[in-house]
Enzyme design. Structure first.
Site, short mmCIF file in Angstrom:
data_model
loop_
_atom_site.label_atom_id
_atom_site.label_comp_id
_atom_site.label_asym_id
_atom_site.label_seq_id
_atom_site.Cartn_x
_atom_site.Cartn_y
_atom_site.Cartn_z
N HIS A 1 0.81 -1.22 0.00
CA HIS A 1 0.00 0.00 0.00
C HIS A 1 0.84 1.26 0.00
CE1 HIS A 1 -3.01 -2.99 1.26
NE2 HIS A 1 -3.91 -2.15 0.82
N GLY A 2 2.09 1.17 0.41
CA GLY A 2 2.91 2.36 0.38
C GLY A 2 4.13 2.23 1.26
#
Length: 458
Positions: A316-317
């Site tokens: 997701h990051g």
């Protein structure tokens, strides 16, 4: 180009007509590829060459392997995808983490612009290469066909992540715009639009206000904001998935199912079988099972679960909060694996209690996910027990969204949960009237501010 803009509607109608007028598979592949390229160029034309390069690497690696090459060519292709993803998303994160670990102070970061949809199309590219290596599908001979798959525009920006063995066979036929598919597509699209602009975006206003200044709010308002974000991210992301699935359905494509009433899950493992199904199954098939899955004893299974969930969080990051969120869910899955009584019959009250406890577990995890940093997350957690502070606007806003979301959930539950969205019969006056009323209500209730899809950032 937003999926719910007039510009997109014109774009989609033009290419739908072209799909219907094109008579052969090969020419339709060119139509699909042209639509994909134009859609992506409307977001950022600079990264079209990057996308084309990824497609070229996948095509070359798979063809070399099919001609008798060693598995190392597939590994090289997958490594290239991982290096590209790592550079674009994680380079600055690792530089700053390395500097902190060795006490180097503040280091400069690279000015890297994250290409739109890179996490989604690179995962599709890797699934194609790994499926070719396993023999699940043959190496694609037609470059245009492979490019049409890897760049398919409805889901390139926010998913679902469609595996090659599910999508490529669908390109082996001439697609026709059929009435029943149009009805299903319209219903699915409008359902997703309702989730996004009527529920998610309106709740997001209150949630953003609380997360921006949690010290100003009392515990009840913060609790409602936590519940609100759980609703917001579900309605935002599942709304996009519904819209993408609906668009693809009009062209006679099946993108599969990406959500299955996740907040009715009774345990963390069940939640991940229901939430972002395309990503969960990707990590299951290409990470968890190759690591050994549950075949090598309980201790190894727990390690595999934790590693898989940590990688899912990092997908997701590049941020500590995503890493912690992955670890949080990993610990939940491990705890259930060690302590849960799988297969035991539960009474309806026990099932309801398990569902409520799991919803609480997931909602508290969303605080870590949503927070800009760990300090903000801790402030939210502390604020849940604070009596001082005012502001009840968030309560009414979230309650509004909760009523609409529960109505939708009840309708899904009555259809059996797994059933697709009911389709309007637009051949009848009643169907046309209901669609017009539905669209009118969306126009009246929608949030008109600037609000991008949450998962477009990943």
């Amino acid at each position: 180009m937003s999926l719910y803009s007039l510009k997109f509607l014109l774009f989609f109608l033009i290419f739908t007509a072209l799909v219907q007028l094109t008579k052969t598979e090969r020419r339709q592949h060119w139509v699909f590829l042209l639509a994909n390229a134009l859609f992506y160029a409307c977001w950022d034309v600079r990264f079209l060459l990057l996308l084309l390069g990824v497609i070229g690497v996948c095509y070359a690696a798979a063809r070399l392997f099919a001609r008798g090459g060693k598995p190392t060519v597939i590994h090289a292709g997958v490594t290239a995808c991982l290096l590209l993803l790592g550079f674009c998303k994680y380079c600055n994160f690792f530089l700053s983490s390395f500097a902190r670990a060795f006490g180097l102070g503040q280091v400069g970061t690279l000015n890297i612009i994250l290409p739109l949809g890179i996490s989604f199309y690179l995962f599709q590219a890797m699934s194609y290469l790994l499926d070719v290596k396993k023999g699940t599908i043959p190496a694609e001979r037609d470059f245009v066909k492979l490019a049409a798959y890897l760049s398919f525009f409805p889901q390139i920006t926010s998913g679902p992540i469609v595996k090659a063995h599910d999508f490529l066979p669908q390109l082996n036929r001439v697609h026709r715009v059929k009435k029943e598919n149009v009805y299903l597509g319209i219903t699915r699209f409008v359902t997703g639009l309702t989730k996004k602009v009527v529920i998610a975006d309106r709740i997001g206003v209150a949630v953003n206000a609380v997360f921006a200044a949690p010290a100003a709010y009392n515990g009840l308002s913060i609790a409602m904001a936590v519940i609100g974000y759980s609703l917001q991210i579900y309605c935002d992301f599942s709304g996009y998935s519904d819209m993408a699935i609906g668009i693809a359905a009009v062209w006679d494509f099946d993108l599969g199912k990406n959500f299955n009433m996740p907040y009715l899950a009774e345990n963390p493992s069940d939640f991940w079988r229901r939430w972002h199904i395309s990503l969960s199954t990707w990590f299951r098939d290409y990470v968890y099972i190759p690591l050994g899955g549950s075949r090598r004893g309980k201790a190894r299974t727990c390690v595999n679960l934790m590693l898989t969930m940590v990688l899912s969080g990092l997908w997701h990051g590049a941020d500590t909060t995503y890493l912690l969120w992955g670890m949080y869910h990993g610990m939940g899955c491990v705890a259930y694996r060690l302590l849960g009584k799988r297969g035991a019959q539960k009474t309806p009250w026990q099932r309801a209690l398990c569902t409520a406890a799991n919803c609480l577990f997931v909602s508290l995890g969303w605080v870590i996910f949503r927070a800009e940093n760990l300090g903000q997350a801790m402030e939210i957690f502390r604020g849940l027990f604070r009596g001082a502070g005012v502001c009840y606007v968030s309560i009414f806003t979230v309650a509004y969204g909760l009523v609409i979301a529960l109505t939708h959930l009840y309708a899904r539950f009555r259809r059996g949960g797994n059933a697709p969205a009911a389709r309007l019969n637009l051949d009848t006056f009643q169907g046309k009237f209901l669609l017009c009323v539905w669209v009118f209500l969306i126009a009246m209730l929608m949030y008109c501010g600037n609000s991008a899809f949450i998962y477009a950032n990943f």
